[in-house]
Structure formats: structure tokens, C-alpha cells
Design an enzyme around this catalytic site. Structure first.
Site, PDB file in Angstrom:
ATOM      1  N   GLY A 244      -6.727  49.811  80.985  1.00  0.00           N
ATOM      2  CA  GLY A 244      -7.114  48.552  81.897  1.00  0.00           C
ATOM      3  C   GLY A 244      -7.621  47.395  81.237  1.00  0.00           C
ATOM      4  N   PRO A 282      -4.562  53.093  77.308  1.00  0.00           N
ATOM      5  CA  PRO A 282      -4.428  51.871  77.448  1.00  0.00           C
ATOM      6  C   PRO A 282      -2.600  51.452  77.475  1.00  0.00           C
ATOM      7  CG  PRO A 282      -4.491  52.483  75.006  1.00  0.00           C
ATOM      8  CD  PRO A 282      -4.741  53.782  76.181  1.00  0.00           C
ATOM      9  N   GLY A 283      -2.333  50.584  78.286  1.00  0.00           N
ATOM     10  CA  GLY A 283      -0.935  50.106  78.669  1.00  0.00           C
ATOM     11  C   GLY A 283      -0.694  48.753  78.041  1.00  0.00           C
ATOM     12  N   ARG A 320       6.285  39.910  87.522  1.00  0.00           N
ATOM     13  CA  ARG A 320       5.065  39.561  87.674  1.00  0.00           C
ATOM     14  C   ARG A 320       4.933  38.082  88.470  1.00  0.00           C
ATOM     15  NH1 ARG A 320       1.788  39.375  84.119  1.00  0.00           N
ATOM     16  NH2 ARG A 320       0.287  40.719  85.046  1.00  0.00           N
ATOM     17  N   TYR A 324       2.747  38.860  91.820  1.00  0.00           N
ATOM     18  CA  TYR A 324       1.478  38.856  91.665  1.00  0.00           C
ATOM     19  C   TYR A 324       1.231  37.207  91.440  1.00  0.00           C
ATOM     20  CZ  TYR A 324       2.197  43.584  89.773  1.00  0.00           C
ATOM     21  OH  TYR A 324       2.626  44.920  89.550  1.00  0.00           O
ATOM     22  N   CYS A 350      18.672  34.409  95.153  1.00  0.00           N
ATOM     23  CA  CYS A 350      18.645  33.749  96.212  1.00  0.00           C
ATOM     24  C   CYS A 350      17.281  34.046  96.923  1.00  0.00           C
ATOM     25  CB  CYS A 350      19.806  34.241  97.021  1.00  0.00           C
ATOM     26  SG  CYS A 350      21.194  33.797  95.977  1.00  0.00           S
ATOM     27  N   TYR A 378       4.922  45.399  81.445  1.00  0.00           N
ATOM     28  CA  TYR A 378       5.211  45.347  82.921  1.00  0.00           C
ATOM     29  C   TYR A 378       6.345  44.320  83.168  1.00  0.00           C
ATOM     30  CZ  TYR A 378       0.988  48.315  83.067  1.00  0.00           C
ATOM     31  OH  TYR A 378      -0.078  49.119  83.041  1.00  0.00           O
TER      32      TYR A 378
HETATM   33  N1  LLP Z   1      -4.090  54.922  83.717  1.00  0.00           N
HETATM   34  C1  LLP Z   1      -3.679  54.546  84.878  1.00  0.00           C
HETATM   35  C2  LLP Z   1      -4.149  55.865  85.839  1.00  0.00           C
HETATM   36  C3  LLP Z   1      -3.345  53.587  85.438  1.00  0.00           C
HETATM   37  O1  LLP Z   1      -2.834  53.559  86.735  1.00  0.00           O
HETATM   38  C4  LLP Z   1      -2.760  52.662  84.649  1.00  0.00           C
HETATM   39  C5  LLP Z   1      -2.252  51.163  85.109  1.00  0.00           C
HETATM   40  C6  LLP Z   1      -3.072  52.648  83.295  1.00  0.00           C
HETATM   41  C7  LLP Z   1      -3.910  53.782  82.599  1.00  0.00           C
HETATM   42  C8  LLP Z   1      -2.889  51.442  82.405  1.00  0.00           C
HETATM   43  O2  LLP Z   1      -3.504  50.209  82.677  1.00  0.00           O
HETATM   44  P1  LLP Z   1      -3.369  49.004  81.756  1.00  0.00           P
HETATM   45  O3  LLP Z   1      -4.108  49.241  80.325  1.00  0.00           O
HETATM   46  O4  LLP Z   1      -1.836  48.828  81.430  1.00  0.00           O
HETATM   47  O5  LLP Z   1      -4.131  47.976  82.425  1.00  0.00           O
HETATM   48  N2  LLP Z   1       2.066  46.027  87.200  1.00  0.00           N
HETATM   49  C9  LLP Z   1       0.629  45.459  87.004  1.00  0.00           C
HETATM   50  C10 LLP Z   1      -0.329  46.376  86.447  1.00  0.00           C
HETATM   51  C11 LLP Z   1      -0.370  47.752  87.213  1.00  0.00           C
HETATM   52  C12 LLP Z   1      -1.115  48.717  86.619  1.00  0.00           C
HETATM   53  C13 LLP Z   1      -1.206  50.048  86.960  1.00  0.00           C
HETATM   54  N3  LLP Z   1      -1.862  51.110  86.408  1.00  0.00           N
HETATM   55  C14 LLP Z   1       1.030  44.251  86.273  1.00  0.00           C
HETATM   56  O6  LLP Z   1       2.043  43.904  86.013  1.00  0.00           O
HETATM   57  O7  LLP Z   1       0.014  43.574  86.251  1.00  0.00           O
END
Ligand code: LLP
Length: 422
Positions: A244, A282-283, A320, A324, A350, A378
Site C-alpha cells: 500500500g 508491496p506492489g 488508470r 480512477y 471509441c 498497474y
Molecule cells: N496486498 C494486497 C492484499 C492487496 O490487495 C494489494 C493491492 C497489495 C498487497 C499491493 O498494494 P500496493 O503496494 O500496490 O498498493 N489498480 C489500482 C491499485 C489496486 C490495488 C489492489 N491491491 C491502481 O492502479 O491504483
């Protein structure tokens, strides 16, 4: 400073470069739309987490939903990462990229029986379970397979949204996790089921979080549950604080990952849980600022109400903004001497919602290359084939080297599995 610096910068001639490579040239040579990533930027981002976790048992599980391209997974697997997956398909990708199932945590609210069986057979490290229904099902599947499934319960810490508006998944009233007040009962149930082995606890409070406080609030709540669960005689080996952490798209100033981790660990230590293995998922913060999407200007269409800059990337390549209303920086790869104008940068799909950026100021002409910044997370992972648009190619820069890590799709591939009738 550009989001993505220091790997992304303009040279003295005004050319935008990623890891020293001129982006306009890469776009011309490999075609557009084109995703380009810096391997060094990804490893740097990971190193910040690892630095702060050094000296204690830990596992950084890259949330691969952010960017699941094989070479990205390979990069993280080689750097010692585990993975946070949310589907059987993601598990197959991890294994294909050389990752180890024993470092995989399996998250998600809707795991099917088939996915559970697949993950058990592969030997994943842990299932992050999100409901009591899932506990029951997982136990049944494990018993049928002659195994015990390692489980962590994803608890929903219900941290205050009012003060921390970026949090969207850690609150009552969303589909994620087991409510704070029900966690102890769920742990008792888990401990009693024959197919399960309780190993940990996890939470994930949202995405693109730019402050430390929500994490600290959530940590306190999670540690309260740890205390209650262990008082009931159920031992927890690991604590997983989810992902997150936000990145800079425009003027956000999220904490550095090492700072965030250190602050969290202070709390963990203060509460006496310093000896537990600590996990993160982390993503975005590992890959977001490491990538750009290159696109070529096709037409300029000035108008009374709006000026449109029509480019060859679209909402299907980068969802995105359309999905969003996310703001992502757009920079010309080379600077022009002409005066800037204000443009809506739109794609060829389109739909009126097909835009990448609104009211952006720059000078451009057809044939120019633009870069959408902070597109490593993403972006490609959410791309679709809407309008029968083949998905973009991807490059990974690694010092001097340029690796094509995904070839551009062809239209024929898109309908290869379709059949005419009779
Ligand atoms: N762990 C869980 C259980 C999650 O659901 C997520 C993301 C992460 C870790 C990684 O979160 P991050 O570090 O990336 O914030 N598509 C959206 C973001 C969706 C996130 C979903 N869950 C965007 O483009 O902003």
C-alpha cells in the site's frame, strides 16, 4: 524533479532518458505504445525495504498484481523476494519466472477450490484467508488432498478513514478481511479445523498511502489481535503488514519505504513481538516509478473548447486515468522551442473516457514521442484488448542492455481461439 528520478532524467539537450537510454529513440526502434522499465530502479526500491528489515527474519512478498511480466518477477525472485499472489494464474507465472512457491503468500477474497488445490500441490508458504467460509473450504480441500494448509487470517483493522482518506480496504463495510471484532473467534475456528495449520496474521489497509500514521494505527490494532490470539493458546509465527505504500505521481510525498518499515518495527519491538518474522506485500512502491509508457503523437486537433493531442496509446494500454481519474505525468521525450499549448491527451479508442491526461501543457507535433511517467505499476498488468488492440511491447533496461521482455501482440493472436459457426 521527475517522478522516477534519479533513473529518469533529462540530459543537457533536453532528451528524456531512463537509465541513460534516450526514450524517444527506444520508442522509434521498438514501436509504440511501449512500456519501458528500469531494472535498477526496481532493485533500488526493493533495497529500501530490505535495508530496514536487515538483521531480522523477514520476507518481502512482491504484490505481483502491480506488474506480473515474467522478467519483472524474475528480477525480484533473483533478489530474494517472495510473492503475494491473488490467483492460480499468478502462481503459474511465479513458477515460470523461477520463483519458489515456498515464498508465496496467496491473498484474495474469492479463491476457488481448484486454486486452493493448485496452491497446496505447489506448496505455497501460506494462504491469507479472508473469511470463515474460506477457512471451512480450505480445510476440506486440504483434507481431501491429504495435507494441512498453512493459514494466516487477513484481519480488517478498521482504521479511521476520516483522517486518512487514502485508505479504502482497511475499513468496515468493504469486502476485505475478517472484522477486527470477529478475528479471535475466526482464529479459534481455524485452529480447530483438521486441514489447517495457523501460522500468521496479515492486514492490508489500502493502496497509494502517503502517510505513516495509518500504518501505525493498523499495526497497533493487529498487534492487539496477536495478543488476544496468543492468549488463547494459538501461536503466530509471522506478522504481515501488507502493501500500500504510495509513490509520487505529481506532488505526493510518501514516506521512504525504509522509514516506514523502521517506524513500524519500532511499534512491533515496543509491543514485544520483535522476534516474529515480518512480511510485507508491496506492489506499486517497487515498480511504479521504475516504468514509463511511451506513445507517439498521431494528430493535433485544436478546438474551441478543448485541444486534443491524439496519441497511439489508449485506455486499453493504461487504464488508470479512465478508471480512477488518476493523474499521471506526461512529458515530451524531446523538448520543442515552440510555445506550449494546453492539451487533453487522448487515445484512439471509441469512448470519451479514453484519455491519459487532461489539460497538460507542452509543445508537440505529430510524430513526437510522449512518456507517461510512473506507469510501471498497474499499467501493463491491467491492459486489455478492447477495440481489438494488441497489447504493447515491453522493454527492461539493465545498464547498457535493452531486453525485449514482451513482444507486441498481433491481432491474429487475439482471435486465434475464436471459431466461426458451422
Ligand atoms: N496486498 C494486497 C492484499 C492487496 O490487495 C494489494 C493491492 C497489495 C498487497 C499491493 O498494494 P500496493 O503496494 O500496490 O498498493 N489498480 C489500482 C491499485 C489496486 C490495488 C489492489 N491491491 C491502481 O492502479 O491504483
Amino acid at each position: 524533479m521527475l517522478p522516477g528520478a534519479p533513473h529518469l532524467a533529462r540530459d543537457a539537450a533536453g532528451e528524456l532518458r531512463l537509465e541513460g537510454h534516450a526514450l524517444a529513440e527506444l520508442g522509434r526502434r521498438h514501436g509504440t505504445p511501449l512500456y519501458v522499465y528500469s531494472r535498477a530502479a526496481m532493485l533500488n526500491a526493493l533495497a529500501a525495504y530490505q535495508r530496514a528489515l536487515q538483521g531480522r527474519r523477514h520476507l518481502v512478498c512482491y504484490a505481483m498484481k502491480a506488474n506480473s511480466s515474467l522478467a519483472v518477477l524474475q528480477t525480484f525472485a533473483q533478489a530474494g523476494c517472495g510473492f503475494d499472489i491473488v490467483s492460480g494464474g499468478e502462481l503459474e507465472r511465479v513458477l515460470a519466472a523461477g520463483g519458489s512457491a515456498s515464498r508465496v503468500v496467496f491473498s484474495g477474497v474469492g479463491k476457488t477450490r481448484a486454486e486452493m488445490r493448485q496452491a497446496l500441490d505447489a506448496g505455497v508458504r501460506c494462504f491469507n484467508v479472508e473469511s470463515t467460509g474460506e477457512l471451512e473450504r480450505l480445510s476440506e480441500v486440504a483434507v481431501a488432498a491429504g495435507r494441512r494448509a498453512p493459514v494466516s487470517l487477513r484481519v480488517n483493522p478498521d482504521v479511521d478513514a476520516g483522517t486518512h482518506p487514502y485508505i479504502s480496504t482497511g475499513l468496515k463495510g468493504n469486502k476485505f478481511g475478517i472484522a477486527h471484532g470477529e478475528a479471535l473467534a475466526a482464529y479459534r475456528r481455524a485452529a480447530s479445523l483438521p486441514g489447517l495449520e495457523v501460522v500468521g496474521i496479515d492486514c492490508h489497509i489500502g493502496s497509494q498511502i502517503t502517510q505513516v500514521e495509518p500504518y501505525l494505527d493498523a499495526a497497533e490494532r493487529v498487534l492487539d489481535i496477536v495478543a488476544a490470539v496468543e492468549a488463547a493458546g494459538i501461536a503466530l509465527q509471522h506478522i504481515d503488514f501488507g502493501g500500500g505504500l504510495g509513490i509520487t505521481y505529481t506532488d505526493e510525498t510518501p514516506p521512504a519505504a525504509d522509514l516506514l518499515v523502521r517506524r513500524l518495527l519500532e511499534r512491533v519491538d515496543a509491543r514485544g513481538y520483535g522476534g516474529r518474522e515480518i512480511l510485507f506485500e508491496p506492489g506499486r512502491s517497487l515498480v511504479g516509478n521504475a516504468g514509463v509508457l511511451l506513445t507517439e503523437v498521431q494528430y493535433l486537433k485544436p478546438g474551441d473548447a478543448k485541444n486534443f493531442c491524439i496519441v497511439d496509446a489508449a485506455m486499453n494500454d493504461l487504464m488508470r486515468p479512465a478508471m480512477y481519474e488518476a493523474w499521471m505525468a506526461i512529458e515530451p521525450c524531446a523538448l520543442r522551442a515552440e510555445p506550449a499549448a494546453t492539451w487533453d491527451v487522448v487515445g484512439p479508442v471509441c469512448e470519451s473516457g479514453d484519455w491519459l491526461g487532461r489539460d497538460r501543457r507542452f509543445a508537440a507535433a505529430p510524430g513526437d514521442m510522449l512518456a507517461v511517467l510512473s506507469a510501471g505499476a498497474y499499467g501493463m498488468a491491467m491492459a486489455s484488448n478492447y477495440n481489438t488492440r494488441p497489447r504493447a511491447a515491453e522493454l527492461m533496461l539493465d545498464g547498457e542492455r535493452v531486453h525485449v521482455i514482451r513482444e507486441r501482440e498481433t491481432a491474429r493472436e487475439l482471435f486465434a481461439r475464436e471459431r466461426l459457426i458451422g
